[in-house]
Scaffold this motif. Sequence first.
Motif, PDB file in Angstrom:
ATOM      1  N   ALA A 108       6.422   5.861  11.392  1.00  0.00           N
ATOM      2  CA  ALA A 108       7.291   6.270  10.280  1.00  0.00           C
ATOM      3  C   ALA A 108       7.449   7.793  10.242  1.00  0.00           C
ATOM      4  N   GLY A 109       6.501   8.515  10.830  1.00  0.00           N
ATOM      5  CA  GLY A 109       6.625   9.970  10.927  1.00  0.00           C
ATOM      6  C   GLY A 109       6.310  10.701   9.633  1.00  0.00           C
ATOM      7  N   PHE A 110       5.360  10.191   8.871  1.00  0.00           N
ATOM      8  CA  PHE A 110       5.028  10.862   7.619  1.00  0.00           C
ATOM      9  C   PHE A 110       4.044  12.014   7.833  1.00  0.00           C
ATOM     10  N   ASN A 111       4.119  12.957   6.909  1.00  0.00           N
ATOM     11  CA  ASN A 111       3.312  14.177   6.985  1.00  0.00           C
ATOM     12  C   ASN A 111       1.912  13.900   6.412  1.00  0.00           C
ATOM     13  N   VAL A 112       1.156  13.127   7.149  1.00  0.00           N
ATOM     14  CA  VAL A 112      -0.179  12.708   6.703  1.00  0.00           C
ATOM     15  C   VAL A 112      -1.220  13.322   7.634  1.00  0.00           C
ATOM     16  N   ALA A 169       0.534   7.389   3.397  1.00  0.00           N
ATOM     17  CA  ALA A 169       1.948   7.452   3.790  1.00  0.00           C
ATOM     18  C   ALA A 169       2.847   7.499   2.551  1.00  0.00           C
ATOM     19  N   GLY A 170       2.503   6.711   1.544  1.00  0.00           N
ATOM     20  CA  GLY A 170       3.303   6.697   0.322  1.00  0.00           C
ATOM     21  C   GLY A 170       3.253   8.030  -0.409  1.00  0.00           C
ATOM     22  N   LEU A 171       2.084   8.650  -0.434  1.00  0.00           N
ATOM     23  CA  LEU A 171       1.957   9.967  -1.072  1.00  0.00           C
ATOM     24  C   LEU A 171       2.835  10.991  -0.356  1.00  0.00           C
ATOM     25  N   ALA A 172       2.902  10.870   0.978  1.00  0.00           N
ATOM     26  CA  ALA A 172       3.774  11.781   1.729  1.00  0.00           C
ATOM     27  C   ALA A 172       5.236  11.512   1.390  1.00  0.00           C
ATOM     28  N   ASN A 173       5.597  10.241   1.234  1.00  0.00           N
ATOM     29  CA  ASN A 173       6.963   9.903   0.800  1.00  0.00           C
ATOM     30  C   ASN A 173       7.267  10.561  -0.541  1.00  0.00           C
ATOM     31  N   GLY A 174       6.242  10.629  -1.399  1.00  0.00           N
ATOM     32  CA  GLY A 174       6.411  11.240  -2.715  1.00  0.00           C
ATOM     33  C   GLY A 174       6.227  12.752  -2.716  1.00  0.00           C
ATOM     34  N   GLY A 175       6.218  13.372  -1.538  1.00  0.00           N
ATOM     35  CA  GLY A 175       6.204  14.827  -1.460  1.00  0.00           C
ATOM     36  C   GLY A 175       4.833  15.472  -1.488  1.00  0.00           C
ATOM     37  N   PRO A 228       0.812  -1.226   0.000  1.00  0.00           N
ATOM     38  CA  PRO A 228       0.000   0.000   0.000  1.00  0.00           C
ATOM     39  C   PRO A 228       0.845   1.276   0.000  1.00  0.00           C
ATOM     40  N   VAL A 229       1.917   1.287   0.777  1.00  0.00           N
ATOM     41  CA  VAL A 229       2.764   2.485   0.811  1.00  0.00           C
ATOM     42  C   VAL A 229       3.433   2.685  -0.550  1.00  0.00           C
ATOM     43  N   ALA A 230       3.936   1.588  -1.128  1.00  0.00           N
ATOM     44  CA  ALA A 230       4.566   1.691  -2.455  1.00  0.00           C
ATOM     45  C   ALA A 230       3.561   2.181  -3.496  1.00  0.00           C
ATOM     46  N   THR A 231       2.326   1.747  -3.341  1.00  0.00           N
ATOM     47  CA  THR A 231       1.274   2.202  -4.253  1.00  0.00           C
ATOM     48  C   THR A 231       1.082   3.714  -4.133  1.00  0.00           C
TER      49      THR A 231
END
Lengths: 272, 320
Positions: free
Chosen positions: B104-108, B71-77, A127-130
Motif C-alpha cells: 500500500a506504500g504507507f509511511n509507517v 497503516a491506518g494511522l498513516a492514512n490519517g496523516g 485493523p486499518v480502518a481502526t
Amino acid sequence: MTLTNDPAAKIRDKALWMRRRAFRMVFEAQQGHPGGDFSATDIMATLFFGVMKYDPARPDWPDRDRFIMSKGHATGALYTVLSAAGYFPEDWLATYMQPKSRLSGHPNRNYLPGIETNTGPLGHGLPVATGIAIAGQLTGAAYRTFVLTGDGEMQEGSNWEAAMTAGNRKLRNLTWIVDRNRLQQGAGTEETNGLDPLDKKFEAFGWDVALVDGHDAAALLQVLSAAPGDRPRAVIANTVKGKGVSFMENKANWHHGVPNAEQFAQAMKELV
Amino acid sequence: MSAPAAKTEGLFDCREAWVATLEALAAADDRIVVVVNDSVGSSKLNSFQKKFPDRTINVGIAEQCMVGVGAGLANGGRIPFVSAAGCFLTGRALEQVKADVVYAGFNVKLVGQSSGVAYGELGPTHHSIEDFAWLRTLVNLTVIAPADAWETAEAIKWAAAHEGPVYLRLSRMPVPNLEVANRVFRAGKAELLREGAEATIIACGTTVHRAVAAADLLLAEGIAARVLNMATINPQDEEAVLAAAAQTGAIVTVEEASVRGGLGGAVAELTSAHQPVPVERVGFPGFVPTGSVEWLFNEYGLSRDGIAAATRRAIQRSGR
C-alpha cells in the motif's frame, strides 16, 4: 433513469448502473467476483450517494470520510462506485484486469484515486480502518470511517483483534458494515465455521449493533446516516449473494463465477 | 577514507538512543505516534508513554491489528513507529507488513526490538533471524540495522524524515560505540571502517564491531581486510559491494541472522551476477539450540576469531 429528489431512488439508480456495468466488466474480463459485487452494491451506493462526504477532485482531502473495502475481491462494485462518484472516467472500467491496468483484480491505492488502502487478503480492512479512526480521534478530525467486510472473512482472527481495540477505545467515528450474504467461496458460512450470533458477538466486543436489509436503500440510508453514538457501530447488512440476477442469487459458485454470452444477456434483461 | 574504528570504553544499549531520539522527535512533531503490542516496557517506551500518553497506542497482544492500525494511522496523516519484538512484528504480522504497509506504500516505521538472537536462551520462537530474508524481498521497504547508539539515533531521525516504509532492526545487546571521524549517516550507503585490499568483511548491526576486531586481528598477521558497515540491508549499496568484489576478490558477510537470504544472500546474488568472487556467509544456519547470546555468537562464528577464520577461508578460495 428516474428523475427524482428521493435520495433512496437516486441510490437505487446508481446501484442498478453499478450492477450492469460491473457485470459487463466481469463478462469482458472473464474474471471477477460478481456474487460478492452484487451483495455489496446497494451498501456502497448508499454510502457514496447518500452518506459520505468526499471530493473526488481532492482524494487526499484530510477531512474526507473514508471507505475501506475489506472484501477487496469485490472490485466490480468498488471500481464502479468510484467511477460513478467521479474519481476516474468511466472508460477506465473497460480495462478491468487487462495487463498493466490500474484496475487490478484487487484494489491498489497507488493506481487509482479514492482507494484508501490495498486489500485482497481478508481480515485487513478493519485493523486499518481502526487506525484511521484512531488518527481521527487523536486529532479531533470530523471525518467518519466506514469499513465493509464480507461475512466469511470474519473467520480471520485479525478482525476480532481490531474489534476489541475499537470497542475498548470507543471509536465512535468508526462504522463497520458486514455484508452478511451467508455464503463464502466454497459453502455457507454457518456450515463452514459458523458466525452466528453475530450481533451478540459485536455487543460483547463493545459495539453498538444495527441490523438492516442490505438491499433496502431507504433502510440503509437511515442506519448509515444516523449520528454516531458513544461507541463504534456495527451494521449487519443481510444480503443475497448475486442479488439482482435470478440464476446467481444465493449460489456459492457465483463467488468467482463468470458469465457466458447467454448468461450475460439474461442478466442484462433482469437488471432493469 | 581511512577513518579508524575501535572500541571505546563501555558498552551501550541502543534502545536508550532509540527512545531518547524518538522523544525528541515527538516533542517537535505531533504527528509522531507509537503503536505497540503490550511492548511498552520491552521497547523502553515508559517515559515516552508518560510524556505522550495519547500518542502511545497499545493494542495489546495483537500484532496483525498493530501493523494494520499503523497503516491506518498513516492514512490519517500520522507518522507511526510500530514497535515490537522483531520476531512477532515480522513473523506474526508478515502479511500486514507486506500488504498494508509496503504494497500500500504507507509511511509507517516498523521497529523490531530485541532482534536476532537477543533473547538467547528463550530460543528460536523468540529469535528474529529470518526477518532480513522475509523483508528484503519487499523492494520498497528500507531495512536498516544500526551498528551502535549513534547510528541508531541517526537512523531513527532519518526514518522519521523519510516518506515511505522503513524497518529498523534494533537490539537489546549492548555494543560499543564505533569511533569514526566526521561520521555522517547515509541510508543506503556502506560505511567504510577499515581499508584493505585482500578481502572485504561486510557486516551489519551488532556484528560490526566484531568485524572491526577481526580485521585488526588479521592486520596483525599481515592481512589487510576492508570492513564495510552495511547498516542498510535493503536497498543494497551495490556500488560498494561490487567495488569490494573487484578490488579485494573475496567477501565475508556477517549478520546476526540466518545465512539464508539476508545480507549474505543479497551480496551473493549481486556478486554471482556481476562480479563473481568467493563469499563466506557468517550467521546462523537455522534454528539454534539453547544458549546465551554470547555462547551463540561464539558457537556460530559471529566472533572476532570466527570472522577472522572466515576471512582466511575466503582469501584462500579466491586464489589470489
